[in-house]
Design a protein around this motif. Structure first.
Motif, PDB file in Angstrom:
ATOM      1  N   VAL A  54      44.397 -48.758  -9.841  1.00 47.09           N
ATOM      2  CA  VAL A  54      44.985 -50.018 -10.606  1.00 47.09           C
ATOM      3  C   VAL A  54      44.749 -51.153 -10.136  1.00 47.09           C
ATOM      4  CG1 VAL A  54      46.913 -48.428 -11.769  1.00 47.09           C
ATOM      5  CG2 VAL A  54      47.105 -49.673  -9.659  1.00 47.09           C
ATOM      6  N   SER A  55      44.596 -51.926 -11.029  1.00 46.74           N
ATOM      7  CA  SER A  55      44.226 -53.369 -10.601  1.00 46.74           C
ATOM      8  C   SER A  55      44.515 -54.546 -11.812  1.00 46.74           C
ATOM      9  CB  SER A  55      42.632 -53.474 -10.208  1.00 46.74           C
ATOM     10  OG  SER A  55      42.482 -54.790  -9.741  1.00 46.74           O
ATOM     11  N   HIS A  56      44.090 -55.397 -11.716  1.00 48.59           N
ATOM     12  CA  HIS A  56      44.123 -56.517 -12.778  1.00 48.59           C
ATOM     13  C   HIS A  56      42.874 -57.550 -12.764  1.00 48.59           C
ATOM     14  CE1 HIS A  56      45.297 -59.249  -9.622  1.00 48.59           C
ATOM     15  NE2 HIS A  56      45.149 -60.251 -10.305  1.00 48.59           N
ATOM     16  N   PHE A  57      42.598 -57.814 -14.185  1.00 50.66           N
ATOM     17  CA  PHE A  57      41.527 -58.831 -14.302  1.00 50.66           C
ATOM     18  C   PHE A  57      42.409 -60.095 -15.022  1.00 50.66           C
ATOM     19  CE2 PHE A  57      39.074 -55.406 -13.394  1.00 50.66           C
ATOM     20  CZ  PHE A  57      37.707 -55.712 -13.678  1.00 50.66           C
ATOM     21  N   GLY A  58      41.497 -61.277 -14.414  1.00 50.70           N
ATOM     22  CA  GLY A  58      41.831 -62.667 -14.871  1.00 50.70           C
ATOM     23  C   GLY A  58      41.268 -62.974 -16.139  1.00 50.70           C
ATOM     24  N   ARG A  59      41.879 -63.485 -17.097  1.00 57.11           N
ATOM     25  CA  ARG A  59      41.343 -63.544 -18.482  1.00 57.11           C
ATOM     26  C   ARG A  59      40.117 -64.845 -18.180  1.00 57.11           C
ATOM     27  NH1 ARG A  59      43.716 -60.913 -22.667  1.00 57.11           N
ATOM     28  NH2 ARG A  59      45.914 -60.217 -22.065  1.00 57.11           N
TER      29      ARG A  59
END
Length: 215
Positions: A54-59
């Protein structure tokens, strides 16, 4: 990566260990505009059957990467360093680079707002636990929820991986000892990996291709 059989790392548990110890990942997407690369931290998800991150991307990175529309590559780079031929036996003149690296392939799933916030909280807690007076997003949930709207969470089950532990396995025992001793002074993490490989422990490799493993 170059497919040298005795460097292949095919044990999914070893790939999980590599991810845990080296969470800063490179995400590469083959988009309609060409290749796009970004860098974000990853955590292993609670999935005992498959390797799942799991991770996240900056818009707006999620738009640039066209997330969810195609397979992507996630590169996990473990310890690595130059190996000087001066550490070899006389007459052996070709230097090299030792490394532990995994290429993870899968199609990411975009998380909903609540799942994303839970993942960001977990991500923050995971790293803050190592610091005295570590902080938590829960200290200001309204404010951190507003900040979280600028990110997009992702979960990716690894459908296949291609991993290498290139750690001078092709050299004699005394040469490996010499290389390890030289590297230990400035790159102890790589020296530890060489020790694991030398001891035939979990970092050992097999000659089966990684395509035989589904994460």
């Amino acid at each position: 990566m170059r497919r040298t059989p005795h460097y292949l790392m095919t044990d999914p548990e070893e790939v999980r260990r590599l991810i845990r110890n080296n969470p800063w990942a490179t995400f590469v997407s083959p988009t309609s505009r060409g290749l796009i690369a970004s860098h974000y931290p990853v955590l292993l998800d609670d999935d005992h059957e498959h390797i799942t991150i799991v991770s996240h991307f900056g818009r707006p990175d999620e738009v640039l990467h066209e997330l969810g529309r195609h397979e992507i590559l996630v590169i996990i780079q473990g310890p690595h360093d130059y190996v000087s031929s001066s550490w070899y036996a006389p007459g052996d003149l070709v230097p090299t680079w030792n490394h532990v690296t995994a290429h993870l392939y899968g199609t990411p799933e975009i998380l909903g707002e609540e799942e994303n916030y839970a993942m960001l909280s977990r991500l923050t807690d995971h790293f803050e636990q190592h610091y005295r007076n570590g902080r938590s997003l829960a200290e200001d949930e309204p404010g951190t929820r507003r900040a979280a709207k600028g990110t997009v969470g992702v979960r990716m089950r690894v459908d296949r991986f291609d991993a290498r532990a290139k750690l001078s396995q092709n050299k004699s025992a005394d040469v490996i000892d010499n290389i390890t001793a030289h590297i230990a002074g400035h790159n102890p993490a790589l020296a530890r990996e060489m020790g694991r490989a030398r001891g035939g422990g979990p970092a050992s490799t097999t000659q089966r291709p990684p395509s035989e493993h589904n994460g």
